[in-house]
Design an enzyme around this catalytic site. Sequence first.
Site, PDB file in Angstrom:
ATOM      1  N   HIS A 442       6.033  -4.523  53.723  1.00 60.24           N
ATOM      2  CA  HIS A 442       6.845  -3.690  52.846  1.00 60.24           C
ATOM      3  C   HIS A 442       6.453  -2.218  52.941  1.00 60.24           C
ATOM      4  CE1 HIS A 442       8.249  -2.360  48.679  1.00 60.24           C
ATOM      5  NE2 HIS A 442       9.326  -2.891  49.199  1.00 60.24           N
ATOM      6  N   TYR A 476      18.405   7.099  46.007  1.00 61.36           N
ATOM      7  CA  TYR A 476      17.093   6.616  45.589  1.00 61.36           C
ATOM      8  C   TYR A 476      16.131   7.795  45.532  1.00 61.36           C
ATOM      9  CZ  TYR A 476      18.057   1.584  46.292  1.00 61.36           C
ATOM     10  OH  TYR A 476      18.543   0.310  46.209  1.00 61.36           O
TER      11      TYR A 476
END
Length: 697
Positions: A442, A476
């Site tokens: 991630h 974002y």
Amino acid sequence: MTAEPVEKGRSAEPSADLPADRFLDRETGWLRFNQRVLELAEDADIPLLERVRYLSIFSANLDEFFMVRVAGLKRRLATGVAVTSATRHHPDDLLRSISDVARELMLRQARCLHESVAPALADAGIRIVRWDDLDADERERMRSLFHGSIYPLLTPFAVDPAHPFPYISGRSLNLAVTVRDPQTGRTMFARVKMPSAMPRFADLGDDRFVPTEDVVAAHLPVLFEGMQVLEHHAFRVTRNADLELDEDETDDLVQSLENELRRRRFGPLVRLEAEETVSDDVLDILRRELGAEEREIYRVPGPLSLAGLDQIADLPRPDLRFSPVAPAEPDALAQDGFFDAVGSGELLVHHPYESFTTTTERFLALAAADPDVVAIKQTLYRTSGDSPIVESLIEAARAGKEVVVLVEIKARFDEHNNILWARKLEEAGCHVVYGVVGLKTHCKLALVVRRDADGVLRRYCHVGTGNYNPGTARVYEDFGLFSAAPEVGDDLSDLFNRLTGFSRKSAYRRLLVAPSGLREGLTRRIDREVAAHARGEPARIRIKVNSLVDEEIVDALYRASRAGVPVDLWVRGSCVLRPGLEGVSETVRVRSILGRFLEHSRIFVFENGGSPQVWIGSADLMPRNLDRRVEALVRVEDPAQRTRLVELMDLAMADTTASWRMGPDGGWHRAARGDEGRRLVELQSALRGEQPHAGRR
């Protein structure tokens, strides 16, 4: 720069004397986060089409919650692994609580649409109408649309002894239809699925829209010619979409994942939605045939599938939208070439306030085209369908550069897209690695190796808090650190070697890396603040994450609070820590900020005796991030950049800043106006320069 000491255990005080009810339910906490999204849709001060978008986001969020979190609880019950949670709640009790809260929120969303947003849209000349509201000309246009574009896609499925109840795919919108044969008098049931290729709403022109299922319902006699249509009702099913993949038992991870993706659409039911007008007889058929429990059935006002409201939110009405944002380019890049700028000092960028295109995208595009660049290493967790970053990596490989790309093909709901990209990268000559067995990768890392003018190889690095996705980078909120510092280059080289090979390295210079040392590293620094406070030195903890649900970290923060250390937590989503508990967390404040941009960055600030230590990176404070993912935080060294991040944290936590504030019972209170009714500072507006705020540089 010397390496950080290796973490060898914890000096933490045991948690046995902390109250047993100190944790809140993660699932209920997440639903309350989605409630905050709904509160934005209810806010009449927000531009109208943005309110429509928040309604769409609320629905999409809730779908994913059922597909993953509720599905996980049901699977634990079904497999007999029904252990109680940290809150001492059995999964069955949690499912009942989830059902109650979700039902309340879905009804509240319907009220928001019908009583507030729809009338406001009508005042602005935009109408969502039902079939009965159409005039003769509009009905004729819809008949032409039906016969030309919808009818060829429809397949009615009868249910009788020769036709078993059809499979209802997840998130599909359907009509349950009851018909009578006038010759035999027999009553029969059928299902008609709305075509996925059709937009959610049929466009009547002049900003008038009708739900597609209304158009189909009006033409059911065409589908059931010679039959009498007695009733029809819209319904929808949500299914388990979590993947079950045993990486230790497969020789081909990609093939196994593709097989699992094909099975996803056939997962068990976790929710049945039906329009509130559905008859008891029809609902009984759906309940029986779909195997739905009572608590899994939600009768709500139509229309259903409100994630499709994004079609309305996208209307070209700038007067009803947020004003356009023009991301800035960092001053350092305007003065020097990219590699020269990063080589002379680290660069911290804040998206979307600062451009992703002219920083991160440009970094990799320049690396691909620069003849002095000899190698690029990159992690990809999520990216866009037409990613210029992937194209840059392909261009670099075709130019003969060494390109290594770690594509995380297990990124939830992006698995198929990432498999396609991985194969395209391989075909171009990139070395593609499909993650690490047993872990999701991630972390957001890029490493460029370049031969500088002096002939020396130098590493240029990027460590980010968000995905390499140009699409989401516009909405974002994230940080990225560009660095040519040797210790950062050494760290990224070591970490990439671990990702592509068999290294077990756990100690780094400026990185904290999960799963080998991130939880221990953060806990150790929390304990250091406790020790500093005991010595009378400045001590404080500030953390910004998307979710705070890891019990060990929460207990460490409780211990810090009991010792008197101020703890500020900026949490977008679920938080299981209870602030303000007497004798436990009296020094803890929890805030949440939602707005135009999705707050996505992760920031960790430790006062460190008056010389704050600041980290940014990819990790949330969840067991999956700390134990089952490869995550990376990087320590920010530049004093001005540290100050910038500390000031951002302080602005978010200030009483003069609009936010949601959490109470000891887990409830959230929205503070949008001060005592005199004046609107508080909106953080995202302030960062765009639209509102003044204290400490603005």
